[in-house]
Design a protein around this motif. Sequence first.
Motif, PDB file in Angstrom:
ATOM      1  N   ILE A 212      -4.989   8.751  -0.772  1.00  0.00           N
ATOM      2  CA  ILE A 212      -4.710   9.036   0.637  1.00  0.00           C
ATOM      3  C   ILE A 212      -5.136  10.471   0.894  1.00  0.00           C
ATOM      4  O   ILE A 212      -4.666  11.397   0.231  1.00  0.00           O
ATOM      5  CB  ILE A 212      -3.211   8.865   0.957  1.00  0.00           C
ATOM      6  N   ALA A 213      -6.032  10.640   1.838  1.00  0.00           N
ATOM      7  CA  ALA A 213      -6.503  11.991   2.171  1.00  0.00           C
ATOM      8  C   ALA A 213      -5.507  12.670   3.103  1.00  0.00           C
ATOM      9  O   ALA A 213      -4.775  12.003   3.845  1.00  0.00           O
ATOM     10  CB  ALA A 213      -7.872  11.914   2.841  1.00  0.00           C
ATOM     11  N   PRO A 214      -5.469  13.991   3.108  1.00  0.00           N
ATOM     12  CA  PRO A 214      -4.645  14.700   4.094  1.00  0.00           C
ATOM     13  C   PRO A 214      -5.067  14.311   5.505  1.00  0.00           C
ATOM     14  O   PRO A 214      -6.257  14.095   5.762  1.00  0.00           O
ATOM     15  CB  PRO A 214      -4.968  16.176   3.816  1.00  0.00           C
TER      16      PRO A 214
ATOM     17  N   ILE B 252       0.809  -1.228   0.000  1.00  0.00           N
ATOM     18  CA  ILE B 252       0.000   0.000   0.000  1.00  0.00           C
ATOM     19  C   ILE B 252       0.839   1.274   0.000  1.00  0.00           C
ATOM     20  O   ILE B 252       0.296   2.368  -0.142  1.00  0.00           O
ATOM     21  CB  ILE B 252      -0.973   0.016   1.206  1.00  0.00           C
ATOM     22  N   GLY B 253       2.150   1.130   0.158  1.00  0.00           N
ATOM     23  CA  GLY B 253       3.026   2.299   0.198  1.00  0.00           C
ATOM     24  C   GLY B 253       3.685   2.570  -1.141  1.00  0.00           C
ATOM     25  O   GLY B 253       3.543   1.800  -2.101  1.00  0.00           O
ATOM     26  N   HIS B 254       4.412   3.662  -1.211  1.00  0.00           N
ATOM     27  CA  HIS B 254       5.122   4.040  -2.440  1.00  0.00           C
ATOM     28  C   HIS B 254       6.076   2.924  -2.842  1.00  0.00           C
ATOM     29  O   HIS B 254       6.832   2.401  -2.019  1.00  0.00           O
ATOM     30  CB  HIS B 254       5.906   5.332  -2.210  1.00  0.00           C
ATOM     31  N   LEU B 255       6.027   2.543  -4.101  1.00  0.00           N
ATOM     32  CA  LEU B 255       6.823   1.420  -4.589  1.00  0.00           C
ATOM     33  C   LEU B 255       7.865   1.921  -5.584  1.00  0.00           C
ATOM     34  O   LEU B 255       7.534   2.523  -6.604  1.00  0.00           O
ATOM     35  CB  LEU B 255       5.909   0.385  -5.256  1.00  0.00           C
TER      36      LEU B 255
ATOM     37  N   LYS C  17       2.107  14.079  -1.015  1.00  0.00           N
ATOM     38  CA  LYS C  17       1.464  12.805  -1.335  1.00  0.00           C
ATOM     39  C   LYS C  17       1.895  12.314  -2.717  1.00  0.00           C
ATOM     40  O   LYS C  17       2.048  13.088  -3.660  1.00  0.00           O
ATOM     41  CB  LYS C  17      -0.068  12.952  -1.320  1.00  0.00           C
ATOM     42  N   PHE C  18       2.068  10.995  -2.816  1.00  0.00           N
ATOM     43  CA  PHE C  18       2.303  10.380  -4.116  1.00  0.00           C
ATOM     44  C   PHE C  18       0.957  10.209  -4.819  1.00  0.00           C
ATOM     45  O   PHE C  18      -0.101  10.361  -4.230  1.00  0.00           O
ATOM     46  CB  PHE C  18       3.000   9.030  -3.953  1.00  0.00           C
TER      47      PHE C  18
ATOM     48  N   ASN D  57      -3.734  11.346  -6.577  1.00  0.00           N
ATOM     49  CA  ASN D  57      -3.569  12.385  -5.556  1.00  0.00           C
ATOM     50  C   ASN D  57      -4.699  13.404  -5.713  1.00  0.00           C
ATOM     51  O   ASN D  57      -4.529  14.456  -6.319  1.00  0.00           O
ATOM     52  CB  ASN D  57      -2.201  13.044  -5.691  1.00  0.00           C
ATOM     53  N   ILE D  58      -5.860  13.064  -5.178  1.00  0.00           N
ATOM     54  CA  ILE D  58      -7.042  13.910  -5.326  1.00  0.00           C
ATOM     55  C   ILE D  58      -6.840  15.270  -4.647  1.00  0.00           C
ATOM     56  O   ILE D  58      -7.237  16.315  -5.168  1.00  0.00           O
ATOM     57  CB  ILE D  58      -8.292  13.221  -4.750  1.00  0.00           C
TER      58      ILE D  58
END
Length: 235
Positions: A166-168, A82-85, A137-138, A130-131
């Motif tokens: 991912i929301a702030p 679920i993290g940056h890859l 955020k990535f 990245n809404i």
Amino acid sequence: MSGQYDYIKRNLEIIRERIEKAAAKSGRKAEDIMLVAVSKTVEPEKIIKAIDEGITELGENRVQELVQKYDIINRDCNWHLIGHLQTNKVKYIIDKVKLIHSVDRYSLAAEINTRAQKIGKKVDILVQVNISGEQSKFGAAAQDALELIRKISELENLRVRGLMTIAPYTTNPEAVRYVFSGLRKLSIDIEKENINNINMEYLSMGMSNDFEVAIEEGANIVRIGTALFGERKYI
């Protein structure tokens, strides 16, 4: 193992009740929501307790930690990245994960596809968007997501199953409702394009501090760590 980690069972019961209530608000059932237990920095003993209490989906942010725990926790469960890859670390997890939530650029998708071809596997992924537009955020920019997905759709060993965001961080979940509704609307727009090999089945959004609002806005995967395992100890 009982006693010391009984709080995990109690936390899980509370989380499931909250999921059920939030799902009802959006006309769904608790069973419609996948709970991914975020086990970042959590000791294997605590993770095993969660599995014993019915958790089947585990989410890790870091490749190295996922690989280590994959070998230690020999239980019937599914692993999510679920993290940056980083592109150069795909090879370590390609044969271990059920779903990669954080595909945010074509070069990463292409590497996953190449590695998947080598082991004869179709890999399920989500495209991270990245809404909120937060620089920290990535994720692909909302306006670039459709073009990225069109390119990814041509990679034969990948299956796009939905979107992730991912929301702030906030203590007021209502303040980030727009993030979740934005991802849902984007998902609907992409679905209407009827792109081959693209399925907007999953919306992975919502964490410990905001998952109820995310569910109300359509999330069917929530990623919960702190509310389940307690505050983390960062090394």
